[in-house]
Design a protein around this motif. Structure first.
Motif, mmCIF file in Angstrom:
data_model
loop_
_atom_site.group_PDB
_atom_site.id
_atom_site.type_symbol
_atom_site.label_atom_id
_atom_site.label_comp_id
_atom_site.label_asym_id
_atom_site.label_seq_id
_atom_site.Cartn_x
_atom_site.Cartn_y
_atom_site.Cartn_z
ATOM 1 N N THR A 1 -3.767 -5.139 -2.497
ATOM 2 C CA THR A 1 -4.366 -3.616 -2.626
ATOM 3 C C THR A 1 -3.828 -3.121 -4.131
ATOM 4 O OG1 THR A 1 -4.430 -1.635 -1.554
ATOM 5 C CG2 THR A 1 -2.119 -2.726 -1.695
ATOM 6 N N THR B 1 -5.357 4.026 -1.647
ATOM 7 C CA THR B 1 -5.422 2.639 -1.998
ATOM 8 C C THR B 1 -6.593 1.893 -1.580
ATOM 9 O OG1 THR B 1 -4.217 2.431 0.057
ATOM 10 C CG2 THR B 1 -2.939 2.608 -1.824
ATOM 11 N N GLU C 1 -4.706 6.506 1.941
ATOM 12 C CA GLU C 1 -4.367 4.916 1.914
ATOM 13 C C GLU C 1 -5.826 4.695 2.557
ATOM 14 O OE1 GLU C 1 -0.760 2.939 2.202
ATOM 15 O OE2 GLU C 1 0.107 4.815 2.885
ATOM 16 N N SER D 1 0.877 -1.408 -0.060
ATOM 17 C CA SER D 1 -0.150 0.074 0.176
ATOM 18 C C SER D 1 0.663 1.346 0.119
ATOM 19 C CB SER D 1 -1.012 0.002 1.189
ATOM 20 O OG SER D 1 -1.801 1.112 1.324
ATOM 21 N N HIS E 1 -9.070 -0.743 0.143
ATOM 22 C CA HIS E 1 -9.002 -1.409 1.383
ATOM 23 C C HIS E 1 -10.287 -2.373 1.665
ATOM 24 C CE1 HIS E 1 -8.899 -1.920 5.986
ATOM 25 N NE2 HIS E 1 -7.688 -1.802 5.813
#
Length: 200
Positions: free
Chosen positions: A191, A159, A143, A33, A161
């Protein structure tokens, strides 16, 4: 944790792995990530990339490792003064210090990788207050793909999740461990970058 293990009660760490405890886990690949977030900015032509990350949990340390890896793999050198680390108690002061450093031109950055979308959103809103535009002046990558990444006119590049998948895999792990009497293996979930409009 030790008592659970001594009594053969299945125990699973979800969303993070802890090397010190030697527990099975199901978690996002946090190194990847951090690497993807940083590499995305490098690929867009950014060299002076700041990092803001948490260091009193393993996720933040792993994401910082991904940041370092992205520079190394692309034969670039990161600058220590562009790395901002905080713990639970120091979060607000470190974030405000970062904003002040940008305002005072103490750092010359074109982009920042943030520990998560909550931090990225806070930075974005406070940069706006000092007249710094995202992404025209500074690009931001978060993220975790949280709801905060889609709240504003500027949607955060972030990113993935997959929270539901984490929960589903954790429940399946526990059921299978109970049914078979054997601890199931740990798993890192992949990811990827979700492109929006917070990067120039």
């Amino acid at each position: 944790y030790s008592l659970f293990k001594q009594r053969h009660i299945p125990i699973l760490s979800i969303n993070a792995k802890y090397e010190e405890l030697n527990l099975p886990y199901i978690a996002i690949d946090d190194i990847k990530s951090g690497h993807l977030a940083t590499k995305y900015l490098i690929d867009k032509g950014h060299d002076n990339i700041a990092l803001i990350t948490k260091i009193d949990d393993n996720q933040g340390k792993l994401r910082m490792k991904g940041y370092f890896n992205a520079f190394e793999n692309n034969h670039k050198v990161f600058k220590g003064e562009y790395i901002y680390t905080y713990d639970t108690e120091s979060k607000d002061s470190v974030l405000n210090q970062f904003i002040q450093h940008v305002k005072d031109k103490q750092i010359n950055i074109s982009a920042v990788v943030c520990y998560n979308d909550q931090i990225a959103y806070y930075i974005m809103k406070n940069l706006e207050k000092i007249g710094v535009s995202v992404p025209e002046d500074i690009s931001i990558v978060g993220e975790d793909n949280s709801v905060l990444s889609k709240l504003d006119d500027i949607k955060l590049t972030t990113t993935s999740h997959p929270q539901e998948l984490l929960g589903e895999k954790a429940a399946n792990w526990m059921l299978k461990t109970i049914e078979t009497g054997k601890m199931q293996p740990s798993e890192l979930i992949d990811t990827y970058i979700i492109e929006r409009n917070s990067v120039k």
